[in-house]
Scaffold this motif. Sequence first.
Motif, short mmCIF file in Angstrom:
data_model
loop_
_atom_site.label_atom_id
_atom_site.label_comp_id
_atom_site.label_asym_id
_atom_site.label_seq_id
_atom_site.Cartn_x
_atom_site.Cartn_y
_atom_site.Cartn_z
N VAL A 444 0.84 -1.19 0.00
CA VAL A 444 0.00 0.00 0.00
C VAL A 444 0.88 1.25 0.00
N GLN A 449 -5.68 3.12 1.66
CA GLN A 449 -5.58 1.81 1.01
C GLN A 449 -5.40 0.70 2.05
N ASP A 452 -8.73 0.00 3.65
CA ASP A 452 -9.61 -0.73 2.71
C ASP A 452 -9.20 -2.21 2.63
#
Length: 459
Positions: A444, A449, A452
Amino acid sequence: MAKDKTVYTCNECGGTTPKWLGKCPHCNAWNTLIESVAESALPAKNRFASLAKTAEVATLGEIDAVDTARTPTGHEELDRVLGGGMVEGGVVLIGGDPGIGKSTLLLQALDSLQRSGQNTLYVTGEESGAQVALRSRRLGLGHSQVKVLAEIQLERILATLEATQPDIAVIDSIQTVYSDQLTSAPGSVAQVRECAAHLTRAAKASGVAIVLVGHVTKEGALAGPRVLEHMVDTVLYFEGDTHSSFRLVRAIKNRFGAVNEIGVFAMTEKGLKGVSNPSAIFLSQHSEPVPGSCVMVTLEGTRPMLVEIQALVDSGGPSPRRLSVGLDRDRLAMLLAVLHRHAGIACMDQDVFVNAVGGVRISEPAADLAVMLAITSSLRGKALPKGFIAFGEVGLAGEVRPAPRGQERLREAAKLGFSVAVVPKANAPKKGAKDFEGLTIHAVERIEQAIDVARSLQA
């Protein structure tokens, strides 16, 4: 009889003043002046003759230099901290809280060295020879051939070192040793500095390896002048809670090895035993994943170590609390602000508690990502998947920065059976790397991110 003149000496810089002051006028340190007896005017020729050695000027290329040979102590964890073992002519200073195990570890190490053929000497200034013998029997070191000398006068200790010519000698402790050439009491700044200087010179001249045991102040720093730490080759700190069975030995300075190395020991009925896999200490044993828990890989010197970060987010009052144990509290507040601004996760009205399991202290910023994921997990009440691991530094702009030596961290995680990793993109291994089989790696670049990815894995 004339009254001895007293002066006040700073235990930080060694500066003196004729009267007590709250702040040292030389180094501006507070509450460091200690009353001592002023030294009489002794001829410098007599006091420092043994320290002054003449030598010819030579270039570095002309000097014959070989790698220093190491003598293993018989304790792998202690050897790791020392950089491979004892060095001929090296001086080691080890400090720690009372009763934490300094004398126990050194007595065990001396016995192992003596059994391997080394000539050893244990100089005790705090106990009698009978007390040391009783402790050796409690440790199961029956019929130990380690030589013991109960003495605190420096000149007699130096004479014994010259007469017996040991390979390794332990002075327990430097604060009890005094020299006849000084009038101040043992443990004073002048005595500690002078005695350590003479013992260091004796080690360099004769090749005997000397271990000095030092007391610590209530703040945990080594007692005595700071010049003591500059004078020796290696400085080790004993850390740990006396109520816990685990002890950490940390290298703060090492001229012959890496600094910030740690050795992990367990206190048993037979003394200190090395812990070969310390990650097991710092990982909680959950039968099933629990919310608010995230494992990270931290580096202590050259050793990658797995530590569990736990977070608890609970409804707070008008002034929510921010509490961290083992991590920097100011950094926790910064991470909560980044989490709110860049990931839209607000904890403004929540109490946030963060803990590093096992009592370990994590100072590197690579723990940022694991802390933020643990907080998010606790806030949502959903556990991260089993075998999940994360590390990486998080900046104020929300970017996930790489951690040093990321490949070694991932290799340690794969070796211990972890299956999912969220890491900075710069730490992701190259395609075709076979050291990480069984480990799914999510690289990431930003904290959004990472959040998520964690949510998709929780689902």
